[in-house]
Design a protein around this motif. Structure first.
Motif, PDB file in Angstrom:
ATOM      1  N   GLU A  34       0.821  -1.195   0.000  1.00 21.73           N
ATOM      2  CA  GLU A  34       0.000   0.000   0.000  1.00 21.73           C
ATOM      3  C   GLU A  34       0.866   1.261   0.000  1.00 21.73           C
ATOM      4  N   LEU A  35       1.770   1.318   0.980  1.00 17.88           N
ATOM      5  CA  LEU A  35       2.659   2.477   1.065  1.00 17.88           C
ATOM      6  C   LEU A  35       3.577   2.545  -0.147  1.00 17.88           C
ATOM      7  N   ARG A  36       4.032   1.395  -0.540  1.00 15.00           N
ATOM      8  CA  ARG A  36       4.934   1.351  -1.700  1.00 15.00           C
ATOM      9  C   ARG A  36       4.274   2.031  -2.893  1.00 15.00           C
ATOM     10  N   LYS A  37       3.054   1.653  -3.163  1.00 16.12           N
ATOM     11  CA  LYS A  37       2.350   2.225  -4.314  1.00 16.12           C
ATOM     12  C   LYS A  37       2.205   3.740  -4.165  1.00 16.12           C
ATOM     13  N   LYS A  38       1.841   4.122  -2.977  1.00 13.05           N
ATOM     14  CA  LYS A  38       1.631   5.534  -2.696  1.00 13.05           C
ATOM     15  C   LYS A  38       2.913   6.331  -3.015  1.00 13.05           C
ATOM     16  N   VAL A  39       4.006   5.821  -2.509  1.00 14.73           N
ATOM     17  CA  VAL A  39       5.288   6.489  -2.734  1.00 14.73           C
ATOM     18  C   VAL A  39       5.639   6.514  -4.218  1.00 14.73           C
ATOM     19  N   LEU A  40       5.549   5.364  -4.837  1.00 14.60           N
ATOM     20  CA  LEU A  40       5.889   5.266  -6.254  1.00 14.60           C
ATOM     21  C   LEU A  40       5.073   6.218  -7.114  1.00 14.60           C
ATOM     22  N   ASP A  41       3.801   6.354  -6.764  1.00 17.62           N
ATOM     23  CA  ASP A  41       2.944   7.263  -7.519  1.00 17.62           C
ATOM     24  C   ASP A  41       3.453   8.694  -7.437  1.00 17.62           C
ATOM     25  N   ILE A  42       3.725   9.098  -6.220  1.00 14.92           N
ATOM     26  CA  ILE A  42       4.228  10.467  -6.030  1.00 14.92           C
ATOM     27  C   ILE A  42       5.544  10.673  -6.775  1.00 14.92           C
ATOM     28  N   VAL A  43       6.388   9.692  -6.662  1.00 12.94           N
ATOM     29  CA  VAL A  43       7.692   9.796  -7.337  1.00 12.94           C
ATOM     30  C   VAL A  43       7.491   9.992  -8.830  1.00 12.94           C
ATOM     31  N   LYS A  44       6.626   9.182  -9.378  1.00 14.20           N
ATOM     32  CA  LYS A  44       6.389   9.266 -10.819  1.00 14.20           C
ATOM     33  C   LYS A  44       5.770  10.611 -11.185  1.00 14.20           C
ATOM     34  N   LYS A  45       4.763  10.988 -10.417  1.00 11.53           N
ATOM     35  CA  LYS A  45       4.058  12.228 -10.724  1.00 11.53           C
ATOM     36  C   LYS A  45       4.978  13.451 -10.653  1.00 11.53           C
ATOM     37  N   THR A  46       5.820  13.465  -9.628  1.00  7.61           N
ATOM     38  CA  THR A  46       6.677  14.638  -9.438  1.00  7.61           C
ATOM     39  C   THR A  46       7.954  14.573 -10.269  1.00  7.61           C
ATOM     40  N   GLY A  47       8.287  13.376 -10.755  1.00  6.94           N
ATOM     41  CA  GLY A  47       9.537  13.249 -11.499  1.00  6.94           C
ATOM     42  C   GLY A  47      10.739  13.336 -10.593  1.00  6.94           C
ATOM     43  N   TYR A  48      10.540  12.959  -9.362  1.00  8.23           N
ATOM     44  CA  TYR A  48      11.645  13.010  -8.397  1.00  8.23           C
ATOM     45  C   TYR A  48      12.796  12.086  -8.789  1.00  8.23           C
ATOM     46  N   LYS A  49      13.999  12.607  -8.687  1.00  7.95           N
ATOM     47  CA  LYS A  49      15.190  11.807  -8.947  1.00  7.95           C
ATOM     48  C   LYS A  49      16.101  11.918  -7.724  1.00  7.95           C
ATOM     49  N   PRO A  50      16.473  10.784  -7.154  1.00  9.26           N
ATOM     50  CA  PRO A  50      17.349  10.836  -5.977  1.00  9.26           C
ATOM     51  C   PRO A  50      18.665  11.545  -6.294  1.00  9.26           C
ATOM     52  N   ASN A  51      19.219  12.155  -5.322  1.00 10.25           N
ATOM     53  CA  ASN A  51      20.484  12.871  -5.484  1.00 10.25           C
ATOM     54  C   ASN A  51      21.653  11.914  -5.281  1.00 10.25           C
ATOM     55  N   ALA A  52      22.315  11.650  -6.404  1.00 11.90           N
ATOM     56  CA  ALA A  52      23.402  10.670  -6.369  1.00 11.90           C
ATOM     57  C   ALA A  52      24.565  11.144  -5.503  1.00 11.90           C
ATOM     58  N   LEU A  53      24.722  12.436  -5.347  1.00 12.78           N
ATOM     59  CA  LEU A  53      25.827  12.954  -4.545  1.00 12.78           C
ATOM     60  C   LEU A  53      25.653  12.541  -3.089  1.00 12.78           C
ATOM     61  N   ALA A  54      24.454  12.793  -2.588  1.00 14.11           N
ATOM     62  CA  ALA A  54      24.179  12.450  -1.192  1.00 14.11           C
ATOM     63  C   ALA A  54      24.328  10.947  -0.984  1.00 14.11           C
ATOM     64  N   ARG A  55      23.814  10.218  -1.923  1.00 16.99           N
ATOM     65  CA  ARG A  55      23.896   8.768  -1.832  1.00 16.99           C
ATOM     66  C   ARG A  55      25.351   8.296  -1.828  1.00 16.99           C
ATOM     67  N   SER A  56      26.134   8.866  -2.739  1.00 19.10           N
ATOM     68  CA  SER A  56      27.545   8.467  -2.815  1.00 19.10           C
ATOM     69  C   SER A  56      28.292   8.818  -1.537  1.00 19.10           C
ATOM     70  N   LEU A  57      27.922   9.937  -0.984  1.00 17.39           N
ATOM     71  CA  LEU A  57      28.604  10.397   0.222  1.00 17.39           C
ATOM     72  C   LEU A  57      28.476   9.355   1.335  1.00 17.39           C
ATOM     73  N   ILE A  58      27.312   8.767   1.418  1.00 16.05           N
ATOM     74  CA  ILE A  58      27.075   7.748   2.441  1.00 16.05           C
ATOM     75  C   ILE A  58      27.683   6.405   2.071  1.00 16.05           C
ATOM     76  N   LYS A  59      27.407   5.994   0.836  1.00 12.63           N
ATOM     77  CA  LYS A  59      27.819   4.656   0.441  1.00 12.63           C
ATOM     78  C   LYS A  59      29.297   4.536   0.086  1.00 12.63           C
ATOM     79  N   GLN A  60      29.966   5.639   0.044  1.00  8.52           N
ATOM     80  CA  GLN A  60      31.387   5.637  -0.302  1.00  8.52           C
ATOM     81  C   GLN A  60      31.638   5.017  -1.673  1.00  8.52           C
ATOM     82  N   ARG A  61      30.681   5.144  -2.525  1.00  9.42           N
ATOM     83  CA  ARG A  61      30.858   4.674  -3.891  1.00  9.42           C
ATOM     84  C   ARG A  61      30.178   5.649  -4.841  1.00  9.42           C
ATOM     85  N   THR A  62      30.858   5.983  -5.922  1.00 11.93           N
ATOM     86  CA  THR A  62      30.295   6.979  -6.822  1.00 11.93           C
ATOM     87  C   THR A  62      29.747   6.368  -8.108  1.00 11.93           C
TER      88      THR A  62
END
Lengths: 338, 338
Positions: A34-62
DNA sequence: CTGTTAGCGCATTCAC
DNA sequence: GTGAATGCGCTAACAG
């Protein structure tokens, strides 16, 4: 430009926590459908793209690897990169390419930049190793693989072909055609593989067949068409004329070929010419060029595969892989006329 | 691998605050020369390199721009990139290059990746615009410049040459040499600039000179040597033989040239051939090729300059810049024999 | 001039 | 399953 959409925005719109958004986006922990769908819908509608910089900063991989080559205007390197990209793309890496044009300063600048940007790995080719390079690599431990050359001081995996043997083979091929007076247009000696090794193979083949190595028959070029032309000009000034030319690259061979054509020499009737690399150029000219074929795309593929292994499996062996080559006989060579 | 050194580590070792370290590293605020020296010493001794990811996250700038081209194996694009790199390097940007090989899927994948990685700008060339591309750019506002093509639906700055006029010129050049039966090896029509515009220039020149446009004399190729060869073969099957060939690219011209050479036709005596682009190939073959010269490196330079302006000055005009070209007369053309 | 603090956007504990 | 809180490494206010 508006501020980017963030995960927080998505979380608010979907009325869940950021953690949940992160989980559905990365499939990292179970989330109710249920929540998954809700989130996915918003993501699609807004065109949200995760910020790879922030992600890389944590994961130590670029997810990006740096490629350093002398000049991608050279088909050889362009093909190499295409091979590399084939693999990196498949594994969702991206490549940062730089042409150093042989400038040590630029190389070092890029190495530093690569470090600051925390790239996951480096591939390089045609780099002339200086003390500063060594310092750099001794301090900065990053997965690295070298292609088209080897280093004795630094133990990185490398992928090459057996340049010595290939040169030896094509020289023997000329000898088998009855040629005795063979000249070579060689590359610079500081280029260990394409310069030194190829020269060595040539000399060794002559010696093993008890032919003298004539100093006047060995002229240096810089792998360009023009330098091949000039080299041929110099060779032809000798009293004794060769009946065959071995050029350490196709481009220089084309230069030599053009000198002959421009001066009424028939190829291969008067003089046989062989190249090295088997670039597109080799079949674009007339007569087509007998040469050593090496598969640069394959080289790039192997190189990238090794690097990704290094990165993901954290292996750390040093070894040299030699790829196969083949001698391709075309129209620029024939038996020596008596 | 050990954990990276961070600014905090440096601050502790130098017995100052992280802010101070940041200040000396970025020269952003005055710091006493005493502390400055202390920090710099530690930095040098430890080999500390700031983490560009963290910095980019804050500054909303990554210092990297994405370049999308069909195939850098094509000298044209390789030169373009070299031009781009000349400028980006000077301004401390770095480029992420990708070869799409004309695959729309790959293009879109890269556009998305570019967005996630928060690149500062995009340069692209040879992209065939689909609805999805348009969607992307309408949502994601990123400084972008197009090179070698123009779009009507999207208003990005672009840099090209006047392909129509150049084709017109070289066709007239052939006409001035007395040629009447001129065939053209054209590119695909969906390639607006190198395909359509060049064809238009050719046709227009014929019409303005009251020569008929013979359908059998217009054959399509895909810019490769081989397709040029095939096209020439087809052209030569006609009852009426042309005395001149205009090829929309040097590579196809070389293909045509080789067909002639392989079939006993003398160039330029029996048939004149002209190309387009003036690649290295054009002077590597014999006879050397008469062609339209365009400076790809310069194109790359202009493109990058425009993009950096867009990024740094946040200008937002859309305009098309036409770079000059020149007709270079070489050995593949001569007057029509009566 | 210098230090403390609050985020940049996200992944990942740790509780519940 | 889910949310709140912590921190990846750095810059930029904000105080002093």
């Amino acid at each position: 430009m508006d501020r980017d959409l963030t995960m927080k925005d998505i979380a608010e719109k979907a009325d869940v926590s950021v953690a949940t958004v992160s989980r559905v986006l990365n499939n990292t922990k179970p989330v109710s459908s249920e929540l998954r769908k809700k989130v996915l819908d918003i993501v699609k509608k807004t065109g949200y793209k995760p910020n790879a910089l922030a992600r890389s900063l944590i994961k130590q991989r670029t997810g990006t690897i740096g490629v350093i080559i002398p000049d991608m205007d050279n088909e050889t390197f362009a093909d190499l990169i295409k091979g590399i990209e084939l693999i990196t793309d498949k594994n969702d890496y991206v490549i940062l390419v730089t042409n150093t044009m042989g400038e040590v300063k630029k190389e070092l600048k890029m190495f530093n930049l690569f470090e600051e940007k925390r790239l996951d790995g480096i591939i390089f080719s045609g780099v002339s190793l200086t003390e500063k390079h060594i310092d750099f690599f001794e301090r900065y431990k990053i997965p690295t693989v070298v292609v088209g050359q080897t280093f004795n001081k630094l133990d990185f995996p490398s992928v090459t072909i057996d340049n010595f043997q290939a040169s030896f083979d094509i020289t023997e091929y000329l000898i088998d055609l009855g040629h005795k007076d063979i000249a070579m247009i060689r590359g610079p000696i500081y280029d260990i593989q394409a310069g030194k090794e190829r020269l060595l193979g040539f000399k060794t083949a002559l010696r093993e067949n008890n032919y003298p190595v004539n100093k006047d028959f060995i002229v240096e070029g810089d792998f360009t068409i023009n330098s091949g032309y000039k080299a041929m000009e110099k060779i032809w000034r000798n009293e004794l004329k060769p009946t065959a030319i071995f050029s350490a690259s196709d481009k220089m061979a084309i230069g030599a070929l053009n000198y002959c054509l421009d001066h009424g020499l028939k190829v291969p009737e008067d003089i046989s010419i062989v190249g090295f690399d088997d670039m597109e150029l080799a079949t674009a000219v007339r007569p087509t060029l007998t040469t050593i074929h090496q598969d640069q795309v394959e080289k790039g593929i192997k190189t990238a595969e090794i690097l990704l292994d290094l990165i993901e499996k954290e292996e750390n062996e040093s070894y040299n892989i030699q790829l196969p080559y083949t001698l391709i006989e075309r129209d620029s060579t024939c038996k020596r006329k008596k």
